[in-house]
Design an enzyme around this catalytic site. Structure first.
Site, mmCIF file in Angstrom:
data_model
loop_
_atom_site.group_PDB
_atom_site.id
_atom_site.type_symbol
_atom_site.label_atom_id
_atom_site.label_comp_id
_atom_site.label_asym_id
_atom_site.label_seq_id
_atom_site.Cartn_x
_atom_site.Cartn_y
_atom_site.Cartn_z
ATOM 1 N N ASP A 1 7.516 -6.581 -2.133
ATOM 2 C CA ASP A 1 7.185 -7.601 -1.281
ATOM 3 C C ASP A 1 8.161 -8.437 -1.246
ATOM 4 O O ASP A 1 8.927 -8.929 -2.439
ATOM 5 C CB ASP A 1 5.846 -8.051 -1.525
ATOM 6 N N ASP B 1 3.478 -4.279 5.799
ATOM 7 C CA ASP B 1 2.279 -5.019 5.887
ATOM 8 C C ASP B 1 2.159 -5.687 7.269
ATOM 9 O O ASP B 1 1.103 -5.756 7.744
ATOM 10 C CB ASP B 1 2.329 -6.190 4.691
#
Length: 191
Positions: free
Chosen positions: A138, A163
């Site tokens: 991330d 995401d």
């Protein structure tokens, strides 16, 4: 003999799905590989006051939630992508299905595949775990609202492109294609 109009439309919809999935997965993986090879784990760099790049690794689901074992989560994600692939196939066979709806489901598949690649391969690629035990990379951080002490009040999660594909596609479905989803799943809205 030439192709019939429905067959041409079906093929173009299939290529749209393939293009979305391949394009989004490639973008996602390029960003993740860049971050993982150019940043130290935990490193943050300010791009703007409201946007940072932060290298974190997520061992669980969204927001780091860990409900299952890593292997079970990865296998569940693979099953979910398989079911979504089957669902898209059924959508492509119905000429009345809106192209936008098909595209949003393709973005969900792309986002899931992007994170699956991390889980399946990154542990082995970066040498910290075996196959199927990798962590999701991330990097996007948007500290939009801070209090007077500088602590972030809103938006704390760090996330990735995959995401974003999933979240935005689900939002579009809920805003514009909920009726289509209800028809396809056999649920009806109560009056």
């Amino acid at each position: 003999m030439g192709e019939t109009e429905p067959l041409k439309r079906s093929k173009s919809r299939l290529w749209l799905v393939v293009g979305i999935v391949v394009g989004a997965v490639v973008i996602d993986q390029l960003i993740k590989l860049y971050i993982a090879t150019h940043y130290a784990l935990g490193e943050s760099r300010e791009v703007f006051s409201w946007f940072w790049l932060c290298y974190v690794e997520n061992n669980g689901m969204a927001f780091g939630i860990e409900w299952f074992s890593k292997l079970a989560l990865t296998l569940f994600r693979l099953l979910a992508v398989g079911l979504l692939g089957w669902y898209v196939d059924t959508l492509l066979r119905k000429p009345e299905t809106p192209v936008g709806y098909i595209a949003t489901v393709a973005f969900i598949i792309a986002g899931a595949l992007g994170n699956i690649i991390d889980c399946v391969f990154y542990g082995k690629l970066f040498g910290y775990a075996g196959w199927f035990y990798g962590r999701v990379v991330d990097m996007f951080y948007f500290p939009l609202i801070r209090n007077s002490a500088g602590e972030v009040l809103f938006f704390r999660p760090v996330f990735n492109f995959a995401d974003s594909c999933i979240t935005c596609a689900v939002a579009v479905i809920l805003l514009f294609y909920l009726k289509q989803l209800n028809q396809d799943t056999g649920t009806k809205k109560k009056d």
